[in-house]
Design a protein around this motif. Structure first.
Motif, PDB file in Angstrom:
ATOM      1  N   VAL A 317       0.336  -1.104  -0.008  1.00 34.44           N
ATOM      2  CA  VAL A 317       0.225   0.208   0.126  1.00 34.44           C
ATOM      3  C   VAL A 317       1.584   1.520   0.071  1.00 34.44           C
ATOM      4  CG1 VAL A 317      -1.801   1.700   1.110  1.00 34.44           C
ATOM      5  CG2 VAL A 317      -1.784  -1.485   1.340  1.00 34.44           C
ATOM      6  N   ARG A 318       0.603   2.053  -0.586  1.00 30.35           N
ATOM      7  CA  ARG A 318       1.394   3.405  -1.437  1.00 30.35           C
ATOM      8  C   ARG A 318       0.824   4.440  -0.863  1.00 30.35           C
ATOM      9  NH1 ARG A 318       6.605   3.799  -4.637  1.00 30.35           N
ATOM     10  NH2 ARG A 318       8.012   1.332  -3.821  1.00 30.35           N
ATOM     11  N   ARG A 319       1.160   5.515  -0.654  1.00 27.97           N
ATOM     12  CA  ARG A 319       0.457   7.179  -0.221  1.00 27.97           C
ATOM     13  C   ARG A 319       0.240   7.490  -1.303  1.00 27.97           C
ATOM     14  NH1 ARG A 319      -0.343   8.990   4.990  1.00 27.97           N
ATOM     15  NH2 ARG A 319       1.800   7.856   6.734  1.00 27.97           N
ATOM     16  N   ARG A 320      -0.847   8.112  -2.082  1.00 26.59           N
ATOM     17  CA  ARG A 320      -1.065   8.779  -3.862  1.00 26.59           C
ATOM     18  C   ARG A 320      -1.897  10.358  -3.580  1.00 26.59           C
ATOM     19  NH1 ARG A 320       2.868   6.129  -4.931  1.00 26.59           N
ATOM     20  NH2 ARG A 320       2.732   4.458  -6.170  1.00 26.59           N
ATOM     21  N   GLY A 321      -1.181  10.816  -3.060  1.00 18.93           N
ATOM     22  CA  GLY A 321      -1.863  12.343  -2.786  1.00 18.93           C
ATOM     23  C   GLY A 321      -2.376  12.616  -1.288  1.00 18.93           C
ATOM     24  N   ALA A 322      -3.436  12.339  -0.982  1.00 24.18           N
ATOM     25  CA  ALA A 322      -4.527  12.343  -0.185  1.00 24.18           C
ATOM     26  C   ALA A 322      -5.147  11.237  -0.175  1.00 24.18           C
ATOM     27  CB  ALA A 322      -5.542  13.736  -0.276  1.00 24.18           C
TER      28      ALA A 322
END
Length: 549
Positions: A317-322
Motif C-alpha cells: 500500500v502506498r500513499r498517493r496524494g490524499a
C-alpha cells in the motif's frame, strides 16, 4: 420521462440557436448590394420577438419538465409562425428559411415520435399554403411551391417509415435482451449448483486423511474447479455490470487485515502456480465496498498466477496524494508498451506461443476497471519487458482508524463443534456435500430436502433460497422461527442474484451467501452467526409476527 424532458429541452435550445442564426442572416441581407436595411427591419424585429418568446418557452420547460402535448404543439406553431413571417416578408431572399420548416418537421418526429411527426407535417403544409397565398413572388412560381409541398410530405413519410423500422428493431432488441437475461439467470442458477457441490465435496476430501497421490488428485480437481469458477464469475460479473445492477455499499475497512485475508484466500491458487505471495503490512483504514475491492484484487492476482508463474508477487500500500493505492507487483516477463492502452478492453489478451495453455478469455482487467469506476478508483498499469508488471488501484479514501474487534483464535478454531444446523436444500448432491462438510467441522446436521412439515431444534438454519414450488428459503426460515418463538440465526445460500434476495428479506436479519460458496466463506459465516446474541425476540426481526403459544 427523463428522456422526454431532455429531448424537449434540447429542441428548445436548438430553436434559440437557429433563430439567432436566422436573425444574423436576415440582418446581413440588408447590407448586400442592391438591398436596403429598412426592407428587412420588420423581419429583424419579428425574429427578435420570436427569440424572446423562445427563451420564455425554454424556461417553462425547465420549470415544468415532463410530457405536455399542448406545449409541444404550441412550440411547433411558434416555429412555423416565425418561419412563415420571414418567408412572407423576405420574399425570394428569405427562401433558405424553408430549411427551418424541414428541421421543425423532422426534429419533432425524431424526438417525440410519429404522432408529432404527423402533426408537424400538417402544420408545415398549412404554413406553406398560407405563405403562398400571401406572397406574390411565390404565386409567380407555382411549380416551386408544388415542389416544396411534395418535399414537405415525402420527407416526413420516409422519416416515419424509418422511425417505424427503428421502433420495431428496438422492440426486438429489447425482447432479445430480456430473453438473454432470462437465459443467463437460469443458466447461472443451474451452473452454480454443480460448481458449488463439487467445491464442497473436494473440501470434504481435504478434511480426510489422504495419501500423497490422492492429495495430488484433489489438488488437480481444485485447480480445474478454480479455473471454471473464475471464468464463470467473470462472465457473470460482466453481465451484471452491463445491466447496471451493481451499486457500491461503502464502509470503513482495515486495509491491512483485508489484504491479509486476500492472501489467505488466494494461498492455494498461488501454491498451484508456484507463486510466493508477499504482503507488506499496513495499518491504514479506507472507505470502500469490500466485496467489489476483493473482486478487483482477486482478478489482478489471477493474472499474476497465469502470467508470472514460479515468480514472487508483492502486495503493498502506498500513499498517493490524499488517498492510498494498493500496488501489486509481479516479476513476470512484462508487457510490451504497445499493448498497455488495450489491456482494459474486453477479451483483449497479450498472447504468445507459450501461452496456449493459459486459462482465461481476457475479462479480468476489464472488470477491474469498471468496478473501479463504480467506486471512484483509478487503475494504472506499469510494465517493462523482462522486468514484470505493477498494477495500482488508486484513489482509496483514507478514514480514521476504527477500534479492532478482539478475536480469540483458540476459541474460533473449535467454534463450530457441537453446533446444531438445520440444512434445507432441494438439490440432493448439494445437500450431501454441504452436510458432509459441516459434519467434518463438528456440526450436528439435520439435512432436509424439503421445508414441508419441518420441525427442528437447531442453533442455526442454513437454507437454499429456491426450494421448489412449495416454499422459498425465506419462508422456511420464517416458519422455523415462528415455531421456535425466537429469531434463530439463519443463512440463505442462493444461486440467484443477491440483490433480488436482499430485496425480499425486508430486515429479517438473515445472512446471504452466493453460490458457488467457498468453504472458508461458509465456515466464517457460521462462526459469525453462532456469535449472535441468543434468544432475540421474533417481533424484533419481523414486527407484527406474534409467536404461537
Amino acid at each position: 420521462m427523463k428522456f422526454e424532458k431532455n429531448s424537449e429541452l434540447d429542441q428548445a435550445n436548438l430553436r434559440i440557436i437557429v433563430a439567432s442564426c436566422a436573425l444574423v442572416y436576415v440582418g446581413a441581407l440588408g447590407f448586400l448590394p442592391g438591398q436596403q436595411v429598412a426592407t428587412y427591419l420588420p423581419i429583424v424585429i419579428y425574429i427578435s420577438l420570436f427569440l424572446l418568446l423562445s427563451v420564455v418557452l425554454r424556461q417553462a420547460i425547465v420549470r415544468w419538465p415532463g410530457h405536455y402535448p399542448a406545449r409541444r404543439v404550441l412550440g411547433m406553431v411558434h416555429d412555423y409562425t416565425g418561419t412563415s413571417f420571414g418567408l412572407v416578408v423576405g420574399g425570394d431572399a428569405a427562401l433558405p428559411l424553408y430549411a427551418v420548416m424541414v428541421w421543425v418537421n423532422l426534429g419533432n418526429g425524431m424526438r417525440f415520435g410519429s404522432r408529432y411527426l404527423a402533426i408537424a407535417t400538417v402544420l408545415a403544409l398549412l404554413a406553406l399554403v398560407i405563405v403562398y397565398r400571401l406572397t406574390p413572388a411565390w404565386q409567380a412560381h407555382p411549380f416551386m411551391v408544388l415542389m416544396l409541398l411534395i418535399t414537405s410530405t415525402v420527407i416526413p413519410v420516409y422519416a416515419h417509415l424509418l422511425l417505424e423500422r427503428t421502433r420495431k428493431a428496438s422492440e426486438e432488441a429489447i425482447a432479445a435482451n430480456l430473453e438473454k437475461s432470462r437465459f443467463l439467470a437460469q443458466a447461472s442458477h443451474d451452473l452454480r449448483q454443480p460448481i458449488h457441490s463439487i467445491g464442497l465435496f473436494t473440501a470434504c476430501l481435504r478434511e480426510s486423511p489422504l495419501g500423497e497421490e490422492e492429495r495430488r488428485l484433489v489438488d488437480n480437481i481444485d485447480r480445474s474447479l478454480l479455473n471454471v469458477s473464475q471464468l464463470f464469475r467473470s462472465i457473470l460479473d460482466l453481465y451484471i455490470l452491463d445491466n447496471g445492477r451493481v451499486q457500491p455499499s461503502f464502509q470503513s475497512l482495515d486495509l491491512g487485515q483485508f489484504l491479509a485475508e486476500q492472501v489467505r484466500e488466494n494461498a492455494e491458487a498461488a501454491r498451484w502456480a508456484g507463486v510466493e505471495l508477499r504482503l507488506r503490512p499496513c495499518s491504514h483504514w479506507v472507505r470502500v465496498d469490500p466485496a467489489l475491492l476483493a473482486t478487483m484484487v482477486q482478478n489482478v492476482l489471477s493474472n499474476c498466477f497465469k502470467y508470472a508463474a514460479q515468480r514472487p508477487v508483492l502486495i503493498g500500500v502506498r500513499r498517493r496524494g490524499a488517498g492510498l493505492a494498493i500496488v501489486i507487483y509481479d516479476q513476470g516477463r512484462g508487457i510490451a508498451e504497445e499493448h498497455l492502452p488495450n489491456l482494459f478492453e474486453e477479451f483483449y489478451r497479450v498472447r504468445e506461443l507459450r501461452d496456449k495453455d493459459v486459462e482465461g478469455v481476457g475479462l479480468g482487467l476489464s472488470i477491474v476497471k469498471r468496478l473501479g469506476q463504480l467506486m471512484g478508483l483509478d487503475v494504472a498499469i506499469r510494465s517493462r519487458l523482462g522486468h514484470g508488471t505493477a498494477v495500482s488501484l488508486l484513489g482509496l479514501p483514507r478514514v480514521a482508524e476504527q477500534l479492532p474487534v478482539p478475536r480469540d483464535e483458540a476459541r474460533q478454531a473449535g467454534l463450530l463443534t457441537g453446533l446444531k444446523v438445520c440444512l434445507v436444500e432441494d438439490d440432493r448432491n448439494v445437500l450431501l456435500a454441504t452436510s458432509a462438510l459441516l459434519e467434518r467441522w463438528g456440526c450436528v446436521v439435520q439435512a432436509e430436502l424439503t421445508a414441508r412439515d419441518l420441525v427442528s431444534d437447531c442453533d442455526i438454519i442454513v437454507a437454499d433460497y429456491d426450494l421448489g414450488n412449495h416454499a422459498t428459503g425465506i419462508e422456511c426460515i420464517d416458519q422455523l422461527r415462528e415455531q421456535r418463538g425466537w429469531a434463530v440465526p439463519a443463512l440463505i445460500l442462493t444461486g440467484h442474484e443477491v440483490e433480488k434476495i436482499q430485496a425480499a428479506l425486508h430486515d429479517r436479519n438473515i445472512a446471504i451467501l452466493s453460490k458457488p460458496v467457498r468453504p472458508a466463506e461458509l465456515r466464517a459465516s457460521l462462526r459469525a452467526l453462532r456469535q449472535q446474541p441468543a434468544l432475540v425476540p421474533l417481533a424484533e426481526v419481523l414486527p407484527g409476527v406474534i409467536p404461537q403459544a
